[in-house]
Design a protein around this motif. Structure first.
Motif, PDB file in Angstrom:
ATOM      1  N   LEU A  36       0.847  -1.189   0.000  1.00 54.70           N
ATOM      2  CA  LEU A  36       0.000   0.000   0.000  1.00 54.70           C
ATOM      3  C   LEU A  36       0.881   1.238   0.000  1.00 54.70           C
ATOM      4  O   LEU A  36       1.954   1.240   0.607  1.00 54.70           O
ATOM      5  N   THR A  37       0.421   2.283  -0.654  1.00 54.80           N
ATOM      6  CA  THR A  37       1.159   3.541  -0.646  1.00 54.80           C
ATOM      7  C   THR A  37       0.923   4.272   0.674  1.00 54.80           C
ATOM      8  O   THR A  37      -0.010   3.958   1.422  1.00 54.80           O
ATOM      9  N   HIS A  38       1.760   5.262   0.940  1.00 60.02           N
ATOM     10  CA  HIS A  38       1.584   6.066   2.151  1.00 60.02           C
ATOM     11  C   HIS A  38       0.228   6.768   2.119  1.00 60.02           C
ATOM     12  O   HIS A  38      -0.440   6.887   3.156  1.00 60.02           O
ATOM     13  N   GLN A  39      -0.191   7.223   0.931  1.00 61.23           N
ATOM     14  CA  GLN A  39      -1.476   7.900   0.817  1.00 61.23           C
ATOM     15  C   GLN A  39      -2.623   6.959   1.148  1.00 61.23           C
ATOM     16  O   GLN A  39      -3.551   7.329   1.864  1.00 61.23           O
ATOM     17  N   LYS A  40      -2.583   5.732   0.638  1.00 59.16           N
ATOM     18  CA  LYS A  40      -3.646   4.759   0.920  1.00 59.16           C
ATOM     19  C   LYS A  40      -3.673   4.421   2.407  1.00 59.16           C
ATOM     20  O   LYS A  40      -4.750   4.323   3.003  1.00 59.16           O
ATOM     21  N   ARG A  49      -1.158  12.120   4.804  1.00 59.65           N
ATOM     22  CA  ARG A  49      -0.032  11.396   4.241  1.00 59.65           C
ATOM     23  C   ARG A  49       1.301  11.844   4.817  1.00 59.65           C
ATOM     24  O   ARG A  49       2.168  11.021   5.112  1.00 59.65           O
ATOM     25  N   SER A  53       3.821   9.349   6.621  1.00 60.39           N
ATOM     26  CA  SER A  53       5.176   9.181   6.089  1.00 60.39           C
ATOM     27  C   SER A  53       6.227   9.458   7.161  1.00 60.39           C
ATOM     28  O   SER A  53       7.244   8.761   7.234  1.00 60.39           O
ATOM     29  N   ARG A  69       9.133   1.550  -2.626  1.00 61.60           N
ATOM     30  CA  ARG A  69       8.178   2.301  -3.433  1.00 61.60           C
ATOM     31  C   ARG A  69       6.863   1.519  -3.509  1.00 61.60           C
ATOM     32  O   ARG A  69       6.822   0.413  -4.037  1.00 61.60           O
ATOM     33  N   GLY A  70       5.812   2.086  -2.948  1.00 61.35           N
ATOM     34  CA  GLY A  70       4.496   1.457  -2.983  1.00 61.35           C
ATOM     35  C   GLY A  70       4.315   0.303  -2.016  1.00 61.35           C
ATOM     36  O   GLY A  70       3.350  -0.429  -2.111  1.00 61.35           O
TER      37      GLY A  70
END
Length: 76
Positions: A36-40, A49, A53, A69-70
């Protein structure tokens, strides 16, 4: 409807670091990787975010996780 009340209760009363840790553990695959991304992650735990982070960077510096990454890999 009960899921919505649970989410509201968690966002209102559980600290962000605790919600983030719980989310990482819940989403980790058997190798400890969370794709998962930091935004998700921020969206899922009701945070921003930038703050998520920053927390993840602190945990990475402490050797608890590795950032990719991701994805996030739980080390310890």
């Amino acid at each position: 409807m009960s899921g919505l009340f649970t989410l509201i209760d968690e966002v209102a009363f559980a600290p962000l670091k605790q919600r983030l840790a719980q989310r990482l553990l819940a989403e980790a695959d058997p190798r400890g990787v969370v794709a998962l991304t930091h935004q998700k992650l921020a969206d899922d735990v009701g945070g921003v975010r930038e703050v998520v982070s920053r927390i993840l960077a602190q945990w990475a510096e402490a050797g608890l996780i590795e950032l990719r990454r991701g994805a996030v890999e739980i080390v310890e």
